[in-house]
Design an enzyme around this catalytic site. Structure first.
Site, PDB file in Angstrom:
ATOM      1  N   ASP A  16     -11.236  10.415 -35.017  1.00  0.00           N
ATOM      2  CA  ASP A  16     -10.269   9.331 -34.793  1.00  0.00           C
ATOM      3  C   ASP A  16     -10.766   7.978 -35.310  1.00  0.00           C
ATOM      4  OD1 ASP A  16      -8.707  11.207 -33.398  1.00  0.00           O
ATOM      5  OD2 ASP A  16      -9.860  10.823 -31.578  1.00  0.00           O
TER       6      ASP A  16
ATOM      7  N   LYS B  49      -9.854   8.037 -40.739  1.00  0.00           N
ATOM      8  CA  LYS B  49     -10.126   8.663 -42.048  1.00  0.00           C
ATOM      9  C   LYS B  49      -8.907   8.673 -42.944  1.00  0.00           C
ATOM     10  CE  LYS B  49     -11.736  12.217 -39.773  1.00  0.00           C
ATOM     11  NZ  LYS B  49     -12.238  11.749 -38.493  1.00  0.00           N
TER      12      LYS B  49
ATOM     13  N   GLY C  30      -5.486  14.677 -36.838  1.00  0.00           N
ATOM     14  CA  GLY C  30      -4.244  13.915 -36.963  1.00  0.00           C
ATOM     15  C   GLY C  30      -4.582  12.656 -37.733  1.00  0.00           C
ATOM     16  N   HIS C  31      -4.439  12.717 -39.046  1.00  0.00           N
ATOM     17  CA  HIS C  31      -4.823  11.575 -39.881  1.00  0.00           C
ATOM     18  C   HIS C  31      -3.608  10.677 -40.110  1.00  0.00           C
ATOM     19  CE1 HIS C  31      -8.530  13.915 -41.539  1.00  0.00           C
ATOM     20  NE2 HIS C  31      -8.571  13.685 -40.252  1.00  0.00           N
TER      21      HIS C  31
ATOM     22  N   GLN D  14     -12.356  15.509 -37.782  1.00  0.00           N
ATOM     23  CA  GLN D  14     -13.158  15.291 -36.573  1.00  0.00           C
ATOM     24  C   GLN D  14     -14.355  14.380 -36.906  1.00  0.00           C
ATOM     25  OE1 GLN D  14     -12.202  18.867 -37.182  1.00  0.00           O
ATOM     26  NE2 GLN D  14     -10.370  18.078 -36.242  1.00  0.00           N
TER      27      GLN D  14
HETATM   28  P1  IMP Z   1     -10.676  21.823 -30.748  1.00  0.00           P
HETATM   29  O1  IMP Z   1     -11.112  21.343 -32.090  1.00  0.00           O
HETATM   30  O2  IMP Z   1      -9.198  21.799 -30.548  1.00  0.00           O
HETATM   31  O3  IMP Z   1     -11.298  23.135 -30.395  1.00  0.00           O
HETATM   32  O4  IMP Z   1     -11.242  20.775 -29.657  1.00  0.00           O
HETATM   33  C1  IMP Z   1     -12.642  20.660 -29.392  1.00  0.00           C
HETATM   34  C2  IMP Z   1     -13.000  19.216 -29.030  1.00  0.00           C
HETATM   35  O5  IMP Z   1     -12.871  18.404 -30.197  1.00  0.00           O
HETATM   36  C3  IMP Z   1     -12.099  18.576 -27.987  1.00  0.00           C
HETATM   37  O6  IMP Z   1     -12.874  17.679 -27.211  1.00  0.00           O
HETATM   38  C4  IMP Z   1     -11.085  17.800 -28.806  1.00  0.00           C
HETATM   39  O7  IMP Z   1     -10.546  16.710 -28.100  1.00  0.00           O
HETATM   40  C5  IMP Z   1     -11.969  17.340 -29.953  1.00  0.00           C
HETATM   41  N1  IMP Z   1     -11.215  17.127 -31.200  1.00  0.00           N
HETATM   42  C6  IMP Z   1     -10.717  18.058 -32.032  1.00  0.00           C
HETATM   43  N2  IMP Z   1     -10.110  17.502 -33.077  1.00  0.00           N
HETATM   44  C7  IMP Z   1     -10.246  16.188 -32.927  1.00  0.00           C
HETATM   45  C8  IMP Z   1      -9.848  15.067 -33.719  1.00  0.00           C
HETATM   46  O8  IMP Z   1      -9.259  15.188 -34.802  1.00  0.00           O
HETATM   47  N3  IMP Z   1     -10.169  13.848 -33.217  1.00  0.00           N
HETATM   48  C9  IMP Z   1     -10.854  13.684 -32.069  1.00  0.00           C
HETATM   49  N4  IMP Z   1     -11.247  14.690 -31.308  1.00  0.00           N
HETATM   50  C10 IMP Z   1     -10.947  15.930 -31.730  1.00  0.00           C
END
Ligand code: IMP
Length: 428
Positions: free
Chosen positions: A22, A25, A49-50, A231
């Protein structure tokens, strides 16, 4: 002319979130994209979510690379990604409706893995089974899909071209068995599955390709590629705050495995961070603020998840995390986002070390749970940065903040963002 002439090869520059994701990017890729021939995603999926804003319009991209708004650029979803056909179709159709035709200039790796509806159910079932140790996933089926990849039971994009129904039925049955063993039976994917299968048909209209060879051919022709991370480093499966992480390699090493390009092709590594810290989901976060300051950062920074809408946890900038991420990724340039969010604060704090039981550390501990931040305070700049168009307009206290971080990290901050729009991106 004598001697052997070698054609100069292109490079892959990586743009990586270096904290908890977040960081912004999407906005930066969008600004940098015109300098590149190709923009490629190498890890993650619709958990990302870009957000990109221009000309008063806002787009949130989940799986599609952020270079898509420049019509003559090739965009690639690499083999390291996972893709949900239904969400991909929805995202692509929204872009088509907005006037961006993707077909022909979005190539998807045959080796990227497919997220099934039952992967999403499994994601929820595993989270439910974890009780209070939930990861707080996005629920998009990311973990179960990468688990199937590692277990060698997954379905890849290439599978949709040959005897797909049979392969799909087999994996779905396997998932149903696991769910039944977990006594997780309260789910119904009937409607979701219809849309998902429509998504599979829709994906067949795209160029499903050996993107590794395409990318290497492009490099040999001197073309440049921007690898768009998803991420952040602290959510990397190996180097993040395990087990509270995502399931892919989000670090620069993941660019090579996730696109099939050699380490020697990597040029610059851009590390993107915010002027403060946020985290969504569970897991240790030493700089987290539980007070009005944290709420104020959240309100001003609109720190609510682009994918799940959840409140993001907020805190001051964490140099322990930044230092660690710079080391792991080999960051060559830093980009600092959302400086303007701190415009009204009297004092700005920076976490320079962690402390626990009288022990101080500036390096990331094995488990950062229970460590407390050690802060350095700086006076706030108390000025509106949002209308500034060049670094010489910055108030001296904001320049001091930037210089302090650069000095501590030993890496230059070459882009500073002072607002959500393309135009509010300042090079130094
Ligand atoms: P998952 O990727 O859905 O398995 O989530 C694993 C962890 O990564 C959780 O704490 C999510 O909130 C975090 N997470 C996954 N994608 C993002 C992102 O794009 N931005 C911020 N946190 C993320």
């Amino acid at each position: 002319m004598t001697g052997k002439q070698t054609m100069s090869k292109g490079k892959v520059n990586a743009l990586l979130g270096i904290v908890f994701g977040d960081e912004g990017k999407g906005k930066v890729v969008d600004v940098l994209a015109p300098q590149y021939d190709i923009v490629a995603r190498f890890a993650g999926g619709p958990n990302a979510g870009h957000t990109i804003m221009f000309e008063g319009r806002k787009f949130v991209l989940r799986s599609i690379p952020s270079g898509i708004f420049y019509k003559d650029r090739l965009n690639v979803i690499g083999n390291g990604c996972v893709i949900a056909p239904d969400l991909f179709m929805q995202e692509a159709k929204e872009l088509e409706q907005a006037g961006y035709d993707l077909k022909g200039r979005l190539h998807i790796s045959l080796k990227a893995h497919l997220i099934l509806p039952t992967h999403r159910v499994l994601d929820k079932a595993y989270e439910a089974a974890k009780g209070k140790n939930k990861v707080g996933t996005t629920g998009k089926g990311i973990g179960p899909t990468y688990s199937d990849k590692a277990s060698r039971t997954g379905l890849r994009v290439g599978d949709i071209l040959d005897r797909f129904e049979e392969k799909y039925a087999r994996l779905k049955a396997r998932h149903e068995q696991i769910l039944s063993d977990l006594h997780y039976t309260e789910y119904d994917i009937t409607e979701e599955e219809k849309v998902w299968l429509e998504g599979i048909r829709y994906m067949r209209e795209y160029t499903l390709a050996d993107t590794e060879t395409e990318l290497n051919k492009a490099l040999a022709e001197g073309k440049n590629i921007l690898a768009e991370g998803a991420q952040g480093t602290m959510l990397d499966i190996d180097h993040g705050t395990y087990p509270f992480v995502s399931s892919s390699n989000t670090v620069s090493g993941g660019v090579c495995t996730g696109l099939g390009v050699p380490p020697s092709s990597i040029g610059e590594v851009f590390g993107i961070f915010k002027a403060y810290s946020t985290r969504v989901g569970s897991g240790p976060f030493p700089v987290e603020l539980f007070d009005d300051t944290g709420n104020k950062i959240r309100e001003i920074g609109h720190e609510f998840g682009a994918v799940t809408g959840r409140n993001r946890r907020c805190g001051w900038l964490d140099l322990v995390a930044l230092r660690y991420a710079i080391m792991i990724n080999g960051v060559t340039q830093l980009f600092m986002m959302k400086g303007d969010v701190l415009d009204t604060f009297d004092t700005i704090r920076i976490c320079v070390a962690y402390e626990k039981d009288g022990v101080r550390t500036e390096t990331m501990p094995y488990d950062c749970e229970g460590w407390n931040p050690v802060y350095v305070d700086m006076p706030g700049w108390k000025a509106d940065l949002t209308g500034m168009v060049s670094a010489d307009q910055f108030p001296s206290r904001f320049s001091d903040y930037i210089s302090y971080i650069e000095k501590e990290m030993g890496v230059p901050i070459t882009i500073v963002s002072v607002g959500p729009d393309r135009e509010q991106t300042i090079s130094r």
